[in-house]
Design a protein around this motif. Structure first.
Motif, PDB file in Angstrom:
ATOM      1  N   MET A   1       0.795  -1.186  -0.005  1.00  0.00           N
ATOM      2  CA  MET A   1       0.143   0.003   0.099  1.00  0.00           C
ATOM      3  C   MET A   1       0.861   1.272  -0.044  1.00  0.00           C
ATOM      4  N   PRO A   2       0.634   2.125  -0.984  1.00  0.00           N
ATOM      5  CA  PRO A   2       1.585   3.325  -0.877  1.00  0.00           C
ATOM      6  C   PRO A   2       1.480   4.205   0.197  1.00  0.00           C
ATOM      7  N   THR A   3       2.507   4.935   0.648  1.00  0.00           N
ATOM      8  CA  THR A   3       2.518   5.869   1.925  1.00  0.00           C
ATOM      9  C   THR A   3       1.851   7.108   1.393  1.00  0.00           C
ATOM     10  N   ASP A   4       1.911   8.194   2.246  1.00  0.00           N
ATOM     11  CA  ASP A   4       1.665   9.708   1.613  1.00  0.00           C
ATOM     12  C   ASP A   4       2.472  10.344   0.954  1.00  0.00           C
ATOM     13  N   THR A   5       3.546   9.731   0.945  1.00  0.00           N
ATOM     14  CA  THR A   5       4.538  10.447   0.148  1.00  0.00           C
ATOM     15  C   THR A   5       4.288  10.471  -1.225  1.00  0.00           C
ATOM     16  N   THR A   6       4.364  11.668  -1.750  1.00  0.00           N
ATOM     17  CA  THR A   6       3.813  12.028  -3.337  1.00  0.00           C
ATOM     18  C   THR A   6       5.062  12.462  -4.089  1.00  0.00           C
ATOM     19  N   ILE A   7       5.217  11.761  -5.406  1.00  0.00           N
ATOM     20  CA  ILE A   7       6.327  12.150  -6.255  1.00  0.00           C
ATOM     21  C   ILE A   7       5.791  12.650  -7.592  1.00  0.00           C
ATOM     22  N   LEU A   8       6.252  13.822  -8.086  1.00  0.00           N
ATOM     23  CA  LEU A   8       5.911  14.002  -9.493  1.00  0.00           C
ATOM     24  C   LEU A   8       6.842  13.721 -10.482  1.00  0.00           C
ATOM     25  N   LEU A   9       6.372  13.080 -11.334  1.00  0.00           N
ATOM     26  CA  LEU A   9       7.469  12.309 -12.211  1.00  0.00           C
ATOM     27  C   LEU A   9       7.137  12.917 -13.631  1.00  0.00           C
ATOM     28  N   VAL A  10       8.253  13.504 -14.157  1.00  0.00           N
ATOM     29  CA  VAL A  10       8.217  14.219 -15.547  1.00  0.00           C
ATOM     30  C   VAL A  10       9.040  13.288 -16.600  1.00  0.00           C
ATOM     31  N   GLU A  11       8.329  12.607 -17.414  1.00  0.00           N
ATOM     32  CA  GLU A  11       9.100  12.006 -18.487  1.00  0.00           C
ATOM     33  C   GLU A  11       8.081  11.859 -19.846  1.00  0.00           C
ATOM     34  N   ASP A  12       9.072  12.416 -20.818  1.00  0.00           N
ATOM     35  CA  ASP A  12       8.079  12.316 -22.168  1.00  0.00           C
ATOM     36  C   ASP A  12       7.946  10.960 -22.760  1.00  0.00           C
ATOM     37  N   ASN A  13       8.674  10.178 -22.396  1.00  0.00           N
ATOM     38  CA  ASN A  13       8.565   8.735 -23.105  1.00  0.00           C
ATOM     39  C   ASN A  13       7.582   7.737 -22.400  1.00  0.00           C
ATOM     40  N   ASP A  14       6.222   7.596 -22.946  1.00  0.00           N
ATOM     41  CA  ASP A  14       5.227   6.880 -22.379  1.00  0.00           C
ATOM     42  C   ASP A  14       5.421   5.592 -21.675  1.00  0.00           C
ATOM     43  N   ASP A  15       6.468   4.753 -22.392  1.00  0.00           N
ATOM     44  CA  ASP A  15       6.555   3.501 -21.849  1.00  0.00           C
ATOM     45  C   ASP A  15       7.804   3.540 -20.916  1.00  0.00           C
ATOM     46  N   LEU A  16       8.469   4.588 -20.745  1.00  0.00           N
ATOM     47  CA  LEU A  16       9.398   4.912 -19.478  1.00  0.00           C
ATOM     48  C   LEU A  16       8.700   5.385 -18.291  1.00  0.00           C
ATOM     49  N   ALA A  17       7.624   6.355 -18.706  1.00  0.00           N
ATOM     50  CA  ALA A  17       6.703   6.814 -17.506  1.00  0.00           C
ATOM     51  C   ALA A  17       6.151   5.828 -17.060  1.00  0.00           C
ATOM     52  N   ASP A  18       5.374   4.820 -17.684  1.00  0.00           N
ATOM     53  CA  ASP A  18       4.674   3.879 -17.274  1.00  0.00           C
ATOM     54  C   ASP A  18       5.451   2.717 -16.203  1.00  0.00           C
ATOM     55  N   LEU A  19       6.761   2.799 -16.854  1.00  0.00           N
ATOM     56  CA  LEU A  19       7.663   1.841 -16.349  1.00  0.00           C
ATOM     57  C   LEU A  19       8.039   2.281 -14.686  1.00  0.00           C
ATOM     58  N   TYR A  20       8.639   3.586 -14.866  1.00  0.00           N
ATOM     59  CA  TYR A  20       8.698   4.261 -13.532  1.00  0.00           C
ATOM     60  C   TYR A  20       7.985   4.203 -12.516  1.00  0.00           C
ATOM     61  N   ARG A  21       6.557   4.603 -13.036  1.00  0.00           N
ATOM     62  CA  ARG A  21       5.511   4.782 -12.233  1.00  0.00           C
ATOM     63  C   ARG A  21       5.230   3.179 -11.521  1.00  0.00           C
ATOM     64  N   HIS A  22       5.420   2.281 -12.592  1.00  0.00           N
ATOM     65  CA  HIS A  22       4.953   0.781 -11.942  1.00  0.00           C
ATOM     66  C   HIS A  22       6.055   0.534 -10.841  1.00  0.00           C
ATOM     67  N   TYR A  23       7.570   0.881 -10.946  1.00  0.00           N
ATOM     68  CA  TYR A  23       8.380   0.771 -10.259  1.00  0.00           C
ATOM     69  C   TYR A  23       8.362   1.253  -8.865  1.00  0.00           C
ATOM     70  N   LEU A  24       7.421   2.484  -8.678  1.00  0.00           N
ATOM     71  CA  LEU A  24       7.469   3.173  -7.385  1.00  0.00           C
ATOM     72  C   LEU A  24       5.695   3.248  -6.767  1.00  0.00           C
ATOM     73  N   ALA A  25       4.912   2.761  -7.563  1.00  0.00           N
ATOM     74  CA  ALA A  25       3.643   2.690  -7.108  1.00  0.00           C
ATOM     75  C   ALA A  25       3.377   1.983  -5.855  1.00  0.00           C
ATOM     76  N   ASP A  26       3.978   0.912  -5.811  1.00  0.00           N
ATOM     77  CA  ASP A  26       3.666   0.007  -4.689  1.00  0.00           C
ATOM     78  C   ASP A  26       4.074   0.959  -3.202  1.00  0.00           C
ATOM     79  N   THR A  27       4.874   1.786  -3.084  1.00  0.00           N
ATOM     80  CA  THR A  27       5.417   2.538  -2.060  1.00  0.00           C
ATOM     81  C   THR A  27       4.983   4.125  -2.089  1.00  0.00           C
TER      82      THR A  27
END
Length: 122
Positions: A1-27
């Motif tokens: 379950m994610p914490t209250d910590t919020t991250i703004l991710l700025v990535e113009d490559n859709d595939d990389l943005a999805d990958l990085y979000r996936h990497y971090l979304a559990d936390t």
């Protein structure tokens, strides 16, 4: 379950943005935008961290970071790029730099390290 910590991710490559979000979304709670202008419009004091690509279609990661600082937003920044940071000349370095490609573990370690340093040095 994610914490209250919020991250703004700025990535113009859709595939990389999805990958990085996936990497971090559990936390973390992760919001994704694709341009520097979107980042400037979306950024607010509610974000604990900015992860931004150095080369965006409209503005550089440094330009975005500097504009956010001018607007009073001082969240730490993790800069990501395919360019080696030693090849880029800037006096005011981000809190961390990740050179693409990188693994999930490296992103997680970097984010955790930057956030823990920020918490211990408010």
């Amino acid at each position: 379950m994610p914490t209250d910590t919020t991250i703004l991710l700025v990535e113009d490559n859709d595939d990389l943005a999805d990958l990085y979000r996936h990497y971090l979304a559990d936390t973390y709670q992760v919001s994704v935008v694709q341009t520097g202008r979107e980042a400037i419009n979306q950024a607010s004091p509610t974000f604990d961290l900015l992860i931004i690509d150095y080369k965006l279609p409209d503005l550089s990661g440094y330009e975005v970071r500097n504009r956010l600082r001018t607007n009073g937003l001082t969240m730490p920044v993790v800069m990501i790029s395919g360019t080696d940071p030693g090849l880029i000349s800037h006096d005011d370095a981000p809190a961390a730099w990740l050179t693409k490609p990188f693994y999930k573990e490296k992103l997680e370690q970097t984010v955790q390290s930057v956030l823990s340093t920020t918490e211990s040095n408010p």
